[in-house]
Design a protein around this motif. Structure first.
Motif, PDB file in Angstrom:
ATOM      1  N   LYS A  47       0.832  -1.207   0.000  1.00  0.00           N
ATOM      2  CA  LYS A  47       0.000   0.000   0.000  1.00  0.00           C
ATOM      3  C   LYS A  47       0.869   1.261   0.000  1.00  0.00           C
ATOM      4  N   TYR A  48       1.959   1.239   0.745  1.00  0.00           N
ATOM      5  CA  TYR A  48       2.878   2.384   0.793  1.00  0.00           C
ATOM      6  C   TYR A  48       3.474   2.651  -0.592  1.00  0.00           C
ATOM      7  N   LEU A  49       3.892   1.588  -1.277  1.00  0.00           N
ATOM      8  CA  LEU A  49       4.482   1.736  -2.615  1.00  0.00           C
ATOM      9  C   LEU A  49       3.459   2.259  -3.621  1.00  0.00           C
ATOM     10  N   GLN A  50       2.218   1.789  -3.482  1.00  0.00           N
ATOM     11  CA  GLN A  50       1.166   2.271  -4.386  1.00  0.00           C
ATOM     12  C   GLN A  50       0.913   3.760  -4.191  1.00  0.00           C
ATOM     13  N   LEU A  51       0.878   4.195  -2.945  1.00  0.00           N
ATOM     14  CA  LEU A  51       0.657   5.619  -2.663  1.00  0.00           C
ATOM     15  C   LEU A  51       1.818   6.470  -3.171  1.00  0.00           C
ATOM     16  N   LYS A  52       3.047   5.980  -2.990  1.00  0.00           N
ATOM     17  CA  LYS A  52       4.214   6.720  -3.473  1.00  0.00           C
ATOM     18  C   LYS A  52       4.207   6.830  -4.994  1.00  0.00           C
ATOM     19  N   TYR A  53       3.788   5.756  -5.647  1.00  0.00           N
ATOM     20  CA  TYR A  53       3.699   5.809  -7.119  1.00  0.00           C
ATOM     21  C   TYR A  53       2.685   6.866  -7.541  1.00  0.00           C
ATOM     22  N   LYS A  54       1.521   6.873  -6.875  1.00  0.00           N
ATOM     23  CA  LYS A  54       0.491   7.852  -7.204  1.00  0.00           C
ATOM     24  C   LYS A  54       0.983   9.283  -7.014  1.00  0.00           C
ATOM     25  N   ALA A  55       1.815   9.480  -5.988  1.00  0.00           N
ATOM     26  CA  ALA A  55       2.272  10.837  -5.668  1.00  0.00           C
ATOM     27  C   ALA A  55       3.467  11.270  -6.506  1.00  0.00           C
ATOM     28  N   LEU A  56       4.399  10.349  -6.806  1.00  0.00           N
ATOM     29  CA  LEU A  56       5.668  10.732  -7.421  1.00  0.00           C
ATOM     30  C   LEU A  56       5.758  10.440  -8.924  1.00  0.00           C
ATOM     31  N   LEU A  57       5.344   9.246  -9.347  1.00  0.00           N
ATOM     32  CA  LEU A  57       5.589   8.823 -10.728  1.00  0.00           C
ATOM     33  C   LEU A  57       4.407   9.042 -11.662  1.00  0.00           C
ATOM     34  N   GLU A  58       3.207   8.738 -11.186  1.00  0.00           N
ATOM     35  CA  GLU A  58       2.047   8.813 -12.090  1.00  0.00           C
ATOM     36  C   GLU A  58       1.799  10.219 -12.629  1.00  0.00           C
ATOM     37  N   PRO A  59       1.808  11.269 -11.811  1.00  0.00           N
ATOM     38  CA  PRO A  59       1.590  12.617 -12.362  1.00  0.00           C
ATOM     39  C   PRO A  59       2.635  12.985 -13.414  1.00  0.00           C
ATOM     40  N   LYS A  60       3.881  12.590 -13.159  1.00  0.00           N
ATOM     41  CA  LYS A  60       4.956  12.896 -14.103  1.00  0.00           C
ATOM     42  C   LYS A  60       4.733  12.190 -15.434  1.00  0.00           C
ATOM     43  N   GLU A  61       4.348  10.914 -15.389  1.00  0.00           N
ATOM     44  CA  GLU A  61       4.129  10.159 -16.619  1.00  0.00           C
ATOM     45  C   GLU A  61       2.935  10.695 -17.393  1.00  0.00           C
ATOM     46  N   LYS A  62       1.860  11.042 -16.687  1.00  0.00           N
ATOM     47  CA  LYS A  62       0.685  11.594 -17.369  1.00  0.00           C
ATOM     48  C   LYS A  62       1.012  12.933 -18.020  1.00  0.00           C
ATOM     49  N   GLU A  63       1.790  13.740 -17.315  1.00  0.00           N
ATOM     50  CA  GLU A  63       2.180  15.038 -17.872  1.00  0.00           C
ATOM     51  C   GLU A  63       3.031  14.858 -19.122  1.00  0.00           C
ATOM     52  N   GLU A  64       3.946  13.906 -19.073  1.00  0.00           N
ATOM     53  CA  GLU A  64       4.799  13.665 -20.227  1.00  0.00           C
ATOM     54  C   GLU A  64       4.010  13.052 -21.386  1.00  0.00           C
TER      55      GLU A  64
END
Length: 679
Positions: A365-382
């Motif tokens: 759950k911690y890793l999923q939340l970190k992905y949502k906060a750190l990686l997903e916004p960046k990938e969607k923006e790119e």
């Protein structure tokens, strides 16, 4: 594949401009430079013109917030009260409770020249995502998936190569024959036969299959090529037609490290030639892991990492997940995806306020939340900020590849392949021994039989009925398993639009007819004269043609049962039950069937076949039993022919022909519903 371009493409794809570290910059650079060097000659003309399909069309794949769910199956109950309560509960249940989510918001992108690895523990959703991207799962799917900024269409299907985890190849064909038939059926008509054979030869060399090109694929009890060679043959089967997007499900499963490494080197070469490659992989070696360009790590349907494969360990280290012992990067990532952190240091704040939660679930759950906060916004923006795919590629991906061959050309090629693949079954030694052995046994039991007395006549009529039983059962069971056995091959090739379903069915039924004509002919040539039937050429050939008509009708019935059920176990059971019904209503065991059951005999082709054999073999005016006290009698007066008018004409011929044709039309319809409606 154009070998001369490989180095040029490699330089472009592996050398981004200085200062461009972001994924979006790399994609924009790759899109522009790659297209300048390789695809300036692509010719698109809209409305009535053509696209040059001889080159691999580049595909830039983007997927965002992909979700997939399946309906929860409610367990049945024999208790009517429980059933009613269950139905009421189901109606009151919210939709999210009636469905189970397999994929829960996956985002990413990949372009030509790159290999994306989908990793995660078993059941995490890797194969499901692969099937969604390939267009094999369209229902209950949410999210946005585009190919060159265009949503999935049937035209995209022929641009995608899909290599399943289980190699679906005909065991009786050699490696070269497998690839040759694929090339002849799928490559465009603009290529000559010599060019298609040259393409196969080039593919065999590129995949390192020269040593086994003449070896049978094998499988089961048939010895054949190794696991690595089978996998490379499966890949060759797909890349022959230059797919733009190549998807592979667990290509290294069951292979040793050396074979797996060779396979990944092959995939690297294919990617450098301009293909977009996505592969699921469970737990690769460290050497193989570093061959991937991008990595998508999935846990319980959620993404926990997306980015460059080489930067994955560094990312998790930044989250304070550090292995305490030397570990394979893939093993480290799989442990994180399952929440197993025994041999690594973890952030202390993970387990705060989560005493009641399983530690492994807390990590995930911690890793999923970190992905949502750190990686997903960046990938969607790119994804949104990446360069738009050029308009001519957007148009090209929507140009549907038409059938490369006419119906007749497909029939000629597929019939050759079908005959080669089934030849061993057609001319099987045991099958030949069975036909010869039964013919000799019956010939000896009914040696020089006659119709001089009522008892002798009854014996010969019994032989006629046994001939009906033998060839009806042989042909039904010889045909009922064909489609269930070949279901996996048919689904795979129909999903690739390799040929028309009508071509496959015509080839299958006509090639199988060879055996259903060959063995009864040998059988009757031996038995007829041993058993003392009428020794005239006309009567022999009429009897033989009647037996062949029964065999062909039985074959159609077997095909119908097999196509309707499409299960090896259930189709055999259905054939057994129907055969029993036909046998009992065939007109020998019970001649005078009660009125309320009489309709059954009119459905039985054994009934019509038996009557036809009697009419061909016996004449109503023929005399018998002349030595009895009452003097000679006509055959028509015998109790054996109470329900058969021996002078009634041969209308059974037309009934059997109508049944044979009707069974085949129904079999084709069932096959279409079973195969093409799920395609």
């Amino acid at each position: 594949m154009e070998i001369g371009r490989e180095n040029e493409i490699e330089d472009i794809s592996m050398s981004p401009p200085s200062g461009s570290n972001g994924i979006g910059h790399n994609k924009e650079f790759l899109s522009q430079a790659y297209l300048r060097t390789r695809y300036t000659e692509i010719d698109i003309q809209v409305e009535g013109s053509s696209f040059n399909q001889n080159h691999t069309l580049p595909i830039f794949l983007k997927f965002e917030d992909v979700e997939y769910k399946v309906r929860n199956r409610q367990a049945g109950s024999n208790n009517p009260v429980k059933t009613v309560v269950s139905k009421v509960a189901t109606q009151l249940t919210m939709e999210e409770d009636r469905y189970k989510k397999i994929l829960k918001g996956i985002t990413g992108s990949i372009g030509p020249g790159e290999i994306l690895a989908l990793m995660g523990p078993s059941g995490s959703g890797k194969t499901t995502l692969l099937r969604v991207i390939s267009g094999r799962l369209l229902e209950n799917t949410k999210g946005k998936i585009t190919y060159n900024d265009v949503p999935y269409t049937p035209a995209v299907k022929r641009r995608i190569g899909f290599v399943a985890q289980e190699d679906v190849l005909f065991p009786q064909l050699t490696v070269e024959e497998t690839l040759v038939f694929s090339a002849l059926l799928r490559l465009p008509t603009s290529m000559s036969k010599q060019q298609k054979y040259a393409k196969v030869d080039t593919t065999i060399k590129e995949l390192g299959l020269e040593r086994c090109r003449g070896t049978k694929i094998g499988g089961g009890f048939l010895k054949g090529i190794s696991g690595g060679e089978r996998k490379r043959t499966s890949i060759g089967y797909e890349i022959l037609v230059d797919p733009s997007l190549l998807l592979l499900d667990e290509p290294t499963s069951g292979l040793d490290s050396t074979s797996a490494n060779k396979l990944l080197l092959t995939l690297q070469g294919l990617a450098k030639a301009g293909r977009t490659i996505i592969t699921t992989i469970h737990q690769p070696s460290s050497r193989i892991f570093h061959m991937f360009d991008k990595l998508l790590l999935i846990s319980e349907g959620y993404p926990v990492y997306y980015g460059k494969a080489r930067e994955s360990v560094e990312y998790f280290s930044s989250l304070r997940f550090v292995p305490e012992i030397p570990m394979n990067p893939a093993e480290f990532l799989i442990d994180l995806a399952t929440g197993q952190v025994n041999d690594m240091s973890v952030p202390a704040d993970i387990f705060e306020d989560q005493e009641s939660i399983d530690p492994s679930k807390a990590v995930v759950k911690y890793l999923q939340l970190k992905y949502k906060a750190l990686l997903e916004p960046k990938e969607k923006e790119e994804n949104h900020g990446a360069a738009t795919t050029p308009e001519h590629l957007q148009l090209a991906i929507q140009v549907k590849k038409e059938w490369t061959l006419s119906w007749l050309d497909q029939f000629m090629i597929l019939s050759r392949r079908t005959f080669k693949a089934r030849c061993k079954d057609y001319f099987d030694k045991l099958r030949l021994v069975q036909a010869l052995g039964v013919a000799l046994l019956l010939g000896l039991l009914w040696w020089k039989s006659s119709t001089n007395t009522e008892a002798q006549l009854r014996d010969q009529v019994g032989l006629v009925f046994y001939i009906c039983i033998f060839w009806t059962s042989s042909c039904i069971f010889g045909a009922v398993y064909v489609f269930p056995f070949e279901k996996v091959y048919l689904i795979k090739e129909r999903k690739a639009d390799m040929y028309r379903l009508s071509v496959y069915y015509a080839c299958s039924t006509l090639c199988d007819m060879v055996a259903h004509v060959f063995y009864p002919t040998i059988f009757m040539a031996i038995l007829y004269f041993m058993a003392g039937f009428k020794r005239t050429i006309a009567c022999f050939f009429l009897t033989l043609l009647t037996v062949l008509l029964i065999a062909v009708t039985s074959q159609g019935a077997g095909e119908l049962f097999g196509a309707a059920v499409m299960s090896i176990k259930r189709s055999g059971m259905a054939a057994s039950l129907i055969l029993m019904m036909f046998l009992l209503t065939g007109g020998y065991y019970v001649q005078h069937i009660p009125k309320f059951m009489r309709w059954l005999k009119y459905m039985s082709f054994m009934y019509y076949g038996f009557r036809l054999l009697l009419k061909v073999q016996y004449s109503g005016d023929e005399l018998y039993d002349c030595e009895s006290n009452g003097g000679c009698k006509t055959l028509q007066s015998s109790p054996s022919f109470d329900t058969v008018n021996l002078k009634g004409g041969l209308k059974e011929v037309w009934i059997l022909l109508a049944m044979a044709i009707s069974y085949r039309f129904l079999a084709y319809w069932c096959l279409h519903r079973r195969i093409d409606t799920t395609n």
